[in-house]
Design a protein around this motif. Structure first.
Motif, PDB file in Angstrom:
ATOM      1  N   GLU A 146      -6.767  19.819  -0.006  1.00  0.00           N
ATOM      2  CA  GLU A 146      -6.292  19.885   1.381  1.00  0.00           C
ATOM      3  C   GLU A 146      -7.406  19.562   2.369  1.00  0.00           C
ATOM      4  O   GLU A 146      -7.191  18.833   3.343  1.00  0.00           O
ATOM      5  CB  GLU A 146      -5.718  21.280   1.660  1.00  0.00           C
ATOM      6  N   LYS A 149      -8.152  15.780   2.287  1.00  0.00           N
ATOM      7  CA  LYS A 149      -7.126  15.032   3.019  1.00  0.00           C
ATOM      8  C   LYS A 149      -7.318  15.186   4.529  1.00  0.00           C
ATOM      9  O   LYS A 149      -7.194  14.213   5.289  1.00  0.00           O
ATOM     10  CB  LYS A 149      -5.736  15.512   2.614  1.00  0.00           C
ATOM     11  N   LYS A 150      -7.625  16.402   4.952  1.00  0.00           N
ATOM     12  CA  LYS A 150      -7.827  16.653   6.378  1.00  0.00           C
ATOM     13  C   LYS A 150      -9.032  15.890   6.901  1.00  0.00           C
ATOM     14  O   LYS A 150      -8.991  15.306   7.998  1.00  0.00           O
ATOM     15  CB  LYS A 150      -8.001  18.148   6.618  1.00  0.00           C
ATOM     16  N   GLU A 153      -8.140  12.236   7.212  1.00  0.00           N
ATOM     17  CA  GLU A 153      -7.289  12.013   8.389  1.00  0.00           C
ATOM     18  C   GLU A 153      -8.124  12.021   9.668  1.00  0.00           C
ATOM     19  O   GLU A 153      -7.913  11.196  10.566  1.00  0.00           O
ATOM     20  CB  GLU A 153      -6.214  13.092   8.447  1.00  0.00           C
ATOM     21  N   ASP A 193      -6.109  12.751  -8.248  1.00  0.00           N
ATOM     22  CA  ASP A 193      -5.357  12.954  -7.004  1.00  0.00           C
ATOM     23  C   ASP A 193      -6.195  12.551  -5.799  1.00  0.00           C
ATOM     24  O   ASP A 193      -5.680  11.973  -4.834  1.00  0.00           O
ATOM     25  CB  ASP A 193      -4.938  14.420  -6.879  1.00  0.00           C
ATOM     26  N   LEU A 194      -7.485  12.836  -5.851  1.00  0.00           N
ATOM     27  CA  LEU A 194      -8.376  12.454  -4.760  1.00  0.00           C
ATOM     28  C   LEU A 194      -8.544  10.938  -4.691  1.00  0.00           C
ATOM     29  O   LEU A 194      -8.666  10.365  -3.604  1.00  0.00           O
ATOM     30  CB  LEU A 194      -9.743  13.116  -4.941  1.00  0.00           C
ATOM     31  N   VAL A 197      -5.706   9.371  -2.755  1.00  0.00           N
ATOM     32  CA  VAL A 197      -5.901   9.526  -1.310  1.00  0.00           C
ATOM     33  C   VAL A 197      -6.960   8.536  -0.816  1.00  0.00           C
ATOM     34  O   VAL A 197      -6.778   7.874   0.214  1.00  0.00           O
ATOM     35  CB  VAL A 197      -6.328  10.966  -0.973  1.00  0.00           C
ATOM     36  N   THR A 198      -8.054   8.431  -1.559  1.00  0.00           N
ATOM     37  CA  THR A 198      -9.142   7.532  -1.163  1.00  0.00           C
ATOM     38  C   THR A 198      -8.682   6.082  -1.123  1.00  0.00           C
ATOM     39  O   THR A 198      -8.972   5.346  -0.173  1.00  0.00           O
ATOM     40  CB  THR A 198     -10.328   7.670  -2.141  1.00  0.00           C
ATOM     41  N   TYR A 201      -6.675   5.085   2.048  1.00  0.00           N
ATOM     42  CA  TYR A 201      -7.447   4.869   3.277  1.00  0.00           C
ATOM     43  C   TYR A 201      -8.397   3.676   3.162  1.00  0.00           C
ATOM     44  O   TYR A 201      -8.601   2.952   4.133  1.00  0.00           O
ATOM     45  CB  TYR A 201      -8.223   6.130   3.645  1.00  0.00           C
TER      46      TYR A 201
END
Length: 244
Positions: A146, A149-150, A153, A193-194, A197-198, A201
């Motif tokens: 979390e 991700k924050k 963002e 999972d990371l 996300v990477t 972006y």
């Protein structure tokens, strides 16, 4: 040098150390600088060790225990109601953490996992690692994902250009994960999972097509890649360091 005298004093009680089931590995004391962890077999021996430690601290005339910073973790298999009356378990499971009612310097030592003590007492942070009474790392893993991700963002909303955002991700956000990846036994799926996300972006910041092969971010430069850090590979390296 002085604190090492304390370890020498406690060495005579090494036979009281906890023995891991199915092995001959036994340990009683673990120390790093002035942080000390004791792992006795039972509550009675734990209290004797704490009393002995307190006497040694008084002997130095320059050091003393800090009860508010001390924590204990006790777990037991409760086989009868009599045991539950003697030591109140923190949950309804047969094998449960409980408050051993230890004291140091005449003040109680807070037990980890006491449901009446508040959220902050559900874990204890030692050398950057959080220890929970159920011995699981799930809360830490969820929080790290979390937070990552924050942070991504927040970085995405910044006014710097895309390549600068990618540089910050590579040299700061990815590096922040090295320590938790080393001290916790996270599964590889955590790092994967990371990576998802990477990749999202990085494609956005570098204006790479969504259908493009993400290996271009991680291949070495001689193979026409950008040679950025793949968090799944970083996780494997950190776990290897942990094992050694």
């Amino acid at each position: 040098m002085v604190f090492n005298l304390c370890l020498d004093l406690l060495a005579q009680y090494d036979a009281w150390g906890y023995t891991f089931k199915g092995s001959e590995i036994q340990t009683l004391r673990k120390a790093y600088a002035d942080d000390l962890t004791l792992l006795p077999k039972n509550v009675e021996k734990a209290q004797i060790l704490l009393d002995e430690l307190d006497r040694w601290l008084e002997w130095t005339k320059s050091m003393k225990a800090k009860p508010p910073k001390c924590r204990c973790l006790a777990l037991k298999e409760f086989k009868s109601d009599e045991q539950k009356k003697l030591w109140k378990p923190f949950n309804d499971h047969r094998y449960s953490p409980f408050d051993p009612k230890l004291t140091i310097k005449g003040r109680p030592v807070q037990a980890i996992g006491d449901p009446e003590a508040g959220e902050k007492e559900q874990f204890f942070k030692f050398l950057g690692r959080k220890t929970f009474n159920n011995r699981k790392n799930s809360p830490v893993k969820i929080q790290l994902i979390e937070d990552f991700k924050k942070n991504m963002e927040t970085l995405d909303e910044d006014l710097v250009n895309g390549l600068q955002k990618a540089w910050i991700c590579e040299h700061f956000l990815s590096r922040q994960l090295i320590w938790p990846m080393t001290v916790y036994d996270f599964p590889l799926s955590f790092a994967q999972d990371l990576v998802v996300v990477t990749n999202h972006y990085l494609k956005k910041w570098t204006k790479v097509r969504r259908s493009a092969d993400t290996n271009i971010f991680y291949r070495r430069r001689e193979h026409f890649g950008l040679q950025w850090t793949n968090l799944a590979v970083q996780h494997k390296k950190c776990q290897l360091i942990n094992c050694t």
